[in-house]
Design a protein around this motif. Structure first.
Motif, PDB file in Angstrom:
ATOM      1  N   TYR A 109      -1.479  16.992 -10.922  1.00  0.00           N
ATOM      2  CA  TYR A 109      -2.625  16.216 -11.378  1.00  0.00           C
ATOM      3  C   TYR A 109      -3.582  15.964 -10.214  1.00  0.00           C
ATOM      4  CZ  TYR A 109      -1.186  14.982 -16.142  1.00  0.00           C
ATOM      5  OH  TYR A 109      -0.873  15.006 -17.472  1.00  0.00           O
ATOM      6  N   TYR A 110      -4.855  16.017 -10.497  1.00  0.00           N
ATOM      7  CA  TYR A 110      -5.885  15.644  -9.534  1.00  0.00           C
ATOM      8  C   TYR A 110      -5.947  14.123  -9.476  1.00  0.00           C
ATOM      9  CZ  TYR A 110     -10.554  14.865  -7.613  1.00  0.00           C
ATOM     10  OH  TYR A 110     -11.613  14.423  -6.871  1.00  0.00           O
ATOM     11  N   VAL A 111      -5.594  13.581  -8.316  1.00  0.00           N
ATOM     12  CA  VAL A 111      -5.565  12.127  -8.147  1.00  0.00           C
ATOM     13  C   VAL A 111      -6.280  11.785  -6.857  1.00  0.00           C
ATOM     14  CG1 VAL A 111      -4.130  10.057  -8.038  1.00  0.00           C
ATOM     15  CG2 VAL A 111      -3.354  12.022  -9.367  1.00  0.00           C
ATOM     16  N   PRO A 112      -7.602  11.617  -6.901  1.00  0.00           N
ATOM     17  CA  PRO A 112      -8.350  11.338  -5.670  1.00  0.00           C
ATOM     18  C   PRO A 112      -8.033   9.974  -5.071  1.00  0.00           C
ATOM     19  CG  PRO A 112      -9.746  11.086  -7.579  1.00  0.00           C
ATOM     20  CD  PRO A 112      -8.445  11.666  -8.077  1.00  0.00           C
ATOM     21  N   ARG A 113      -7.564   9.077  -5.897  1.00  0.00           N
ATOM     22  CA  ARG A 113      -7.181   7.745  -5.425  1.00  0.00           C
ATOM     23  C   ARG A 113      -6.150   7.211  -6.412  1.00  0.00           C
ATOM     24  NH1 ARG A 113     -11.814   7.810  -8.089  1.00  0.00           N
ATOM     25  NH2 ARG A 113     -12.103   6.370  -9.842  1.00  0.00           N
ATOM     26  N   CYS A 114      -5.281   6.366  -5.926  1.00  0.00           N
ATOM     27  CA  CYS A 114      -4.306   5.754  -6.815  1.00  0.00           C
ATOM     28  C   CYS A 114      -5.026   4.862  -7.821  1.00  0.00           C
ATOM     29  CB  CYS A 114      -3.272   4.975  -6.010  1.00  0.00           C
ATOM     30  SG  CYS A 114      -2.163   6.037  -5.040  1.00  0.00           S
ATOM     31  N   LEU A 115      -4.469   4.735  -8.984  1.00  0.00           N
ATOM     32  CA  LEU A 115      -5.036   4.019 -10.130  1.00  0.00           C
ATOM     33  C   LEU A 115      -6.136   4.839 -10.809  1.00  0.00           C
ATOM     34  CD1 LEU A 115      -5.257   0.373  -8.705  1.00  0.00           C
ATOM     35  CD2 LEU A 115      -3.404   1.413 -10.007  1.00  0.00           C
ATOM     36  N   TYR A 116      -6.249   6.140 -10.443  1.00  0.00           N
ATOM     37  CA  TYR A 116      -7.237   7.012 -11.066  1.00  0.00           C
ATOM     38  C   TYR A 116      -6.974   7.148 -12.554  1.00  0.00           C
ATOM     39  CZ  TYR A 116     -10.030  11.271 -11.755  1.00  0.00           C
ATOM     40  OH  TYR A 116     -10.939  12.189 -12.178  1.00  0.00           O
ATOM     41  N   SER A 117      -8.042   7.165 -13.338  1.00  0.00           N
ATOM     42  CA  SER A 117      -7.910   7.148 -14.793  1.00  0.00           C
ATOM     43  C   SER A 117      -7.355   8.453 -15.363  1.00  0.00           C
ATOM     44  CB  SER A 117      -9.263   6.848 -15.432  1.00  0.00           C
ATOM     45  OG  SER A 117     -10.201   7.847 -15.081  1.00  0.00           O
ATOM     46  N   GLY A 118      -7.324   9.515 -14.571  1.00  0.00           N
ATOM     47  CA  GLY A 118      -6.785  10.776 -15.056  1.00  0.00           C
ATOM     48  C   GLY A 118      -5.286  10.749 -15.296  1.00  0.00           C
ATOM     49  N   VAL A 119      -4.611   9.751 -14.737  1.00  0.00           N
ATOM     50  CA  VAL A 119      -3.193   9.524 -15.003  1.00  0.00           C
ATOM     51  C   VAL A 119      -3.123   8.424 -16.059  1.00  0.00           C
ATOM     52  CG1 VAL A 119      -1.023   8.705 -14.028  1.00  0.00           C
ATOM     53  CG2 VAL A 119      -2.495  10.252 -12.709  1.00  0.00           C
ATOM     54  N   ASP A 120      -2.289   8.618 -17.068  1.00  0.00           N
ATOM     55  CA  ASP A 120      -2.321   7.723 -18.230  1.00  0.00           C
ATOM     56  C   ASP A 120      -2.033   6.257 -17.892  1.00  0.00           C
ATOM     57  OD1 ASP A 120      -0.749  10.302 -20.250  1.00  0.00           O
ATOM     58  OD2 ASP A 120      -2.870   9.865 -19.937  1.00  0.00           O
ATOM     59  N   TYR A 121      -0.997   6.028 -17.092  1.00  0.00           N
ATOM     60  CA  TYR A 121      -0.584   4.649 -16.847  1.00  0.00           C
ATOM     61  C   TYR A 121      -0.202   4.455 -15.390  1.00  0.00           C
ATOM     62  CZ  TYR A 121       0.087   5.204 -21.876  1.00  0.00           C
ATOM     63  OH  TYR A 121      -0.098   5.499 -23.206  1.00  0.00           O
ATOM     64  N   TRP A 122      -0.562   3.291 -14.883  1.00  0.00           N
ATOM     65  CA  TRP A 122      -0.231   2.905 -13.510  1.00  0.00           C
ATOM     66  C   TRP A 122       0.328   1.482 -13.477  1.00  0.00           C
ATOM     67  CZ3 TRP A 122      -0.835   6.092  -9.292  1.00  0.00           C
ATOM     68  CH2 TRP A 122      -1.699   7.183  -9.394  1.00  0.00           C
ATOM     69  N   GLY A 123       1.196   1.239 -12.512  1.00  0.00           N
ATOM     70  CA  GLY A 123       1.542  -0.137 -12.182  1.00  0.00           C
ATOM     71  C   GLY A 123       0.493  -0.688 -11.232  1.00  0.00           C
ATOM     72  N   LYS A 124       0.639  -1.935 -10.856  1.00  0.00           N
ATOM     73  CA  LYS A 124      -0.353  -2.573  -9.975  1.00  0.00           C
ATOM     74  C   LYS A 124      -0.079  -2.298  -8.503  1.00  0.00           C
ATOM     75  CE  LYS A 124      -1.497  -6.261 -13.217  1.00  0.00           C
ATOM     76  NZ  LYS A 124      -1.543  -7.737 -13.455  1.00  0.00           N
ATOM     77  N   GLY A 125       1.103  -1.812  -8.198  1.00  0.00           N
ATOM     78  CA  GLY A 125       1.427  -1.472  -6.823  1.00  0.00           C
ATOM     79  C   GLY A 125       2.247  -2.545  -6.135  1.00  0.00           C
ATOM     80  N   THR A 126       3.011  -2.110  -5.139  1.00  0.00           N
ATOM     81  CA  THR A 126       3.799  -3.024  -4.316  1.00  0.00           C
ATOM     82  C   THR A 126       3.673  -2.579  -2.868  1.00  0.00           C
ATOM     83  OG1 THR A 126       5.981  -4.063  -4.033  1.00  0.00           O
ATOM     84  CG2 THR A 126       5.964  -1.724  -4.599  1.00  0.00           C
ATOM     85  N   LEU A 127       3.485  -3.544  -1.966  1.00  0.00           N
ATOM     86  CA  LEU A 127       3.238  -3.240  -0.561  1.00  0.00           C
ATOM     87  C   LEU A 127       4.552  -3.047   0.186  1.00  0.00           C
ATOM     88  CD1 LEU A 127       1.268  -2.984   1.834  1.00  0.00           C
ATOM     89  CD2 LEU A 127       1.433  -5.468   2.087  1.00  0.00           C
ATOM     90  N   VAL A 128       4.604  -1.960   0.941  1.00  0.00           N
ATOM     91  CA  VAL A 128       5.735  -1.675   1.822  1.00  0.00           C
ATOM     92  C   VAL A 128       5.198  -1.619   3.250  1.00  0.00           C
ATOM     93  CG1 VAL A 128       7.430   0.054   2.500  1.00  0.00           C
ATOM     94  CG2 VAL A 128       7.062  -0.457   0.073  1.00  0.00           C
ATOM     95  N   THR A 129       5.796  -2.435   4.118  1.00  0.00           N
ATOM     96  CA  THR A 129       5.368  -2.487   5.520  1.00  0.00           C
ATOM     97  C   THR A 129       6.565  -2.199   6.406  1.00  0.00           C
ATOM     98  OG1 THR A 129       3.713  -4.169   4.979  1.00  0.00           O
ATOM     99  CG2 THR A 129       4.269  -3.870   7.301  1.00  0.00           C
ATOM    100  N   ILE A 130       6.410  -1.193   7.264  1.00  0.00           N
ATOM    101  CA  ILE A 130       7.485  -0.798   8.177  1.00  0.00           C
ATOM    102  C   ILE A 130       7.033  -1.079   9.602  1.00  0.00           C
ATOM    103  CG2 ILE A 130       9.090   1.012   8.837  1.00  0.00           C
ATOM    104  CD1 ILE A 130       9.078   0.258   5.830  1.00  0.00           C
ATOM    105  N   SER A 131       7.785  -1.892  10.301  1.00  0.00           N
ATOM    106  CA  SER A 131       7.444  -2.235  11.677  1.00  0.00           C
ATOM    107  C   SER A 131       8.293  -1.413  12.647  1.00  0.00           C
ATOM    108  CB  SER A 131       7.670  -3.730  11.912  1.00  0.00           C
ATOM    109  OG  SER A 131       9.006  -4.074  11.639  1.00  0.00           O
ATOM    110  N   SER A 132       7.686  -1.120  13.793  1.00  0.00           N
ATOM    111  CA  SER A 132       8.392  -0.291  14.796  1.00  0.00           C
ATOM    112  C   SER A 132       9.222  -1.151  15.724  1.00  0.00           C
ATOM    113  CB  SER A 132       7.370   0.509  15.596  1.00  0.00           C
ATOM    114  OG  SER A 132       6.424  -0.348  16.198  1.00  0.00           O
TER     115      SER A 132
END
Length: 132
Positions: A109-132
């Motif tokens: 699928y062409y997905v130029p950005r997350c939440l793009y309307s070309g994909v039928d359904y999306w969640g709202k997202g969850t942040l993952v942070t990895i520290s060094s």
């Protein structure tokens, strides 16, 4: 109404693990559908990480191969992403997505950005942070 909700994000140190879960409702994953996990870091494009159909996993990106695993639990209506050996470069917002199957695998699928309307359904997202 179809709803996808991610959980399990958070902050961990490099080398650690997280398990993301996508709970879906109003969506029959057993019928002609495909689900997947994407991520988008600040300033980056939306990257498809892993996809799965009712028959099992269908794609895993080279950037996470050997470290991430996608799975589903039909009884719980969840699709999970197990993430091991996390690196600071994995820091991003992670999204769950779903499509009604139309012959084209979700990974194409062409997905130029997350939440793009070309994909039928999306969640709202969850942040993952990895520290060094």
């Amino acid at each position: 109404e179809v709803q996808l909700e991610e959980s399990g994000g958070g902050s961990v140190q490099a080398g650690g693990s997280l398990r993301l879960s996508c709970t879906h409702s109003g969506f029959n994953f057993e019928e002609n559908s495909e689900m997947g996990w994407y991520r988008q870091a600040r300033g980056n494009t939306c990257e498809v990480l892993a996809t799965i159909t009712p028959d099992g996993p269908t794609y895993l990106a080279d950037s996470v191969k050997g470290r991430f695993t996608i799975s589903r639990d039909n009884a719980k209506n969840t699709v999970d992403l197990q993430m091991n050996s996390l690196e600071p470069e994995d820091t991003a917002v992670y999204y769950c997505a779903a499509v009604r199957t139309r012959g084209t695998p979700l990974k194409f699928y062409y997905v130029p950005r997350c939440l793009y309307s070309g994909v039928d359904y999306w969640g709202k997202g969850t942040l993952v942070t990895i520290s060094s």
